[in-house]
Design a protein around this motif. Structure first.
Motif, PDB file in Angstrom:
ATOM      1  N   ASP A 174       0.831  -1.197   0.000  1.00 54.15           N
ATOM      2  CA  ASP A 174       0.000   0.000   0.000  1.00 54.15           C
ATOM      3  C   ASP A 174       0.867   1.250   0.000  1.00 54.15           C
ATOM      4  N   ARG A 178       0.574   3.121  -3.796  1.00 54.73           N
ATOM      5  CA  ARG A 178      -0.626   3.963  -3.866  1.00 54.73           C
ATOM      6  C   ARG A 178      -0.411   5.231  -4.678  1.00 54.73           C
ATOM      7  N   ARG A 183      -4.332   0.421  -5.705  1.00 56.97           N
ATOM      8  CA  ARG A 183      -4.853   0.229  -4.356  1.00 56.97           C
ATOM      9  C   ARG A 183      -4.556  -1.195  -3.900  1.00 56.97           C
ATOM     10  N   THR A 185      -5.612  -3.907  -0.870  1.00 57.81           N
ATOM     11  CA  THR A 185      -6.561  -4.199   0.201  1.00 57.81           C
ATOM     12  C   THR A 185      -6.324  -5.597   0.750  1.00 57.81           C
ATOM     13  N   THR A 235      -7.610  -0.392   3.340  1.00 59.30           N
ATOM     14  CA  THR A 235      -6.363  -1.150   3.481  1.00 59.30           C
ATOM     15  C   THR A 235      -6.576  -2.489   4.168  1.00 59.30           C
TER      16      THR A 235
END
Length: 246
Positions: A174, A178, A183, A185, A235
């Protein structure tokens, strides 16, 4: 109030590992229902073939193979590009587990667990990032980990270790990616009623499975994450059944 997406994933292309059953198959169904196209990765060719037939060849393509092989992950991405011209999301879902004390499980199983749960996630991510950078317009990486990645438990030390490793990987990625619009997750479910660890610490039809999450619960979380505005990133998402003790 019904759930409303803030971003459409219609016509996006999603590669899913561990897609032949459980969370992976449920996620494929959920995302196709939302309009996505899916590339399905797993070792069980028969299961993948049946899922493609269910979802429709216009919506899904199967790429059988072993996610522990870096070249296989490149092939998974290439299949997305060959079929639909791009890749928007990768869901690193492949994983295995077994319960037992640190001396109870054999070396071969422990090695397979580490390679499947952690190293294969690294290979999947690397293949996807290369493609995202080539496209130049961001993307989504979803790592299906576990609440065990935050709190180890008795008789699952090596399994929990692989999940701690995934959590560390996701958090670091992340921060690394980013700024490029990629992204990352971590979706971390608690016990989920699937084939996971059946015969290796869990028994099929066990009453305790009734209190667990269902694969569709985790699949819905993946859909929500992907349907968020690109200005938002999630996240970490931990999920517990309301009935399961934490």
């Amino acid at each position: 109030m019904p759930y409303t997406a803030t971003r459409s994933i219609d016509d996006t292309v999603v590669a899913i590992t561990g897609a032949s059953a459980g969370i992976g198959a449920a996620t494929a169904r959920t995302l196709v229902d939302a309009g996505a196209r899916v590339v399905l990765g797993a070792r069980r060719t028969d299961r993948l073939t049946a899922l493609v037939e269910e979802l429709g060849e216009q919506n899904a393509v199967a790429v059988p193979g072993d996610v522990r092989d870096p070249e296989y992950n490149d092939a998974l991405v290439a299949a997305a590009v060959d079929r639909w011209g791009r890749l928007d999301t990768v869901i690193a879902n492949a994983g295995i587990g077994a319960y037992g004390g640190i001396l109870d499980l054999d070396d071969t199983l422990l090695r397979e667990m580490v390679e499947t749960n952690y190293l294969a996630t690294v290979w999947t991510v690397r293949s996807a990032v290369r493609r995202f950078r080539a496209q130049g317009d961001g993307g989504d990486i979803v790592i299906v980990s576990s609440v065990a990645g935050f709190r180890g438990g008795a008789d699952e030390a090596v399994y929990a270790g692989t999940k701690f490793a995934q959590v560390g990987l996701g958090g670091s990625l992340d921060r690394e990616l980013r700024a490029e619009g990629i992204r990352v997750t971590l979706i971390c479910p608690a016990g989920t009623s699937t084939e996971f660890a059946i015969g290796a610490g869990r028994e099929e039809g066990s009453p305790e499975l009734d209190a667990y999450l269902r694969p569709g619960d985790v699949a819905h979380a993946a859909r929500v994450v992907l349907e968020q505005s690109r200005s938002v990133r999630t996240t970490v998402w931990q999920l517990w059944s309301a009935q399961q003790q934490s």
